[in-house]
Design a protein around this motif. Structure first.
Motif, mmCIF file in Angstrom:
data_model
loop_
_atom_site.group_PDB
_atom_site.id
_atom_site.type_symbol
_atom_site.label_atom_id
_atom_site.label_comp_id
_atom_site.label_asym_id
_atom_site.label_seq_id
_atom_site.Cartn_x
_atom_site.Cartn_y
_atom_site.Cartn_z
ATOM 1 N N SER A 171 2.206 1.788 -3.491
ATOM 2 C CA SER A 171 1.214 2.270 -4.458
ATOM 3 C C SER A 171 0.810 3.720 -4.182
ATOM 4 C CB SER A 171 -0.012 1.353 -4.490
ATOM 5 O OG SER A 171 -0.691 1.373 -3.257
ATOM 6 N N THR A 189 8.447 5.441 -8.391
ATOM 7 C CA THR A 189 8.497 4.442 -7.334
ATOM 8 C C THR A 189 9.401 4.929 -6.207
ATOM 9 O OG1 THR A 189 10.422 3.297 -8.253
ATOM 10 C CG2 THR A 189 8.221 2.571 -9.031
ATOM 11 N N TYR A 195 0.829 -1.200 0.000
ATOM 12 C CA TYR A 195 0.000 0.000 0.000
ATOM 13 C C TYR A 195 0.868 1.257 0.000
ATOM 14 C CZ TYR A 195 -3.674 3.298 1.189
ATOM 15 O OH TYR A 195 -4.544 4.365 1.173
#
Length: 93
Positions: free
Chosen positions: A19, A28, A16
């Motif tokens: 993301s 990222t 989580y």
């Protein structure tokens, strides 16, 4: 720093955290950390007399080969070549 440590610090699941981070920043966590490390290495190469290996270590890279790969991908040349080409712009004469 690891995703696991970050997730634990904020009390969320690692997947989580990854993301949400990417949704908010567009990159990222790994890419962001590499950007921060290569940026620090850039500054160290231009403003210090540290060896390239010391720069890699100070910037947080776990190995010289990872540092060379990340730096070369970002700046288009090896760290030592970058220093030779650009350092005179930052060092007082």
């Amino acid at each position: 720093m690891s995703v696991q440590a970050l997730a634990q610090a904020v009390g969320l699941a690692p997947g989580y955290v990854m993301s949400v981070f990417k949704a908010v920043t567009g990159v990222t966590i790994g890419a962001y950390i590499r950007q921060c490390r290569t940026s620090l290495a850039h500054d160290l190469l231009l403003t210090t007399d540290l060896s390239v290996v010391q720069v890699a270590h100070t910037a947080g890279f776990g190995s010289s080969s990872r540092f060379y790969a990340a730096f070369s991908a970002t700046y288009g040349m090896a760290p030592a070549e970058f220093r030779r080409r650009h350092r005179s712009l930052y060092v007082a004469e």
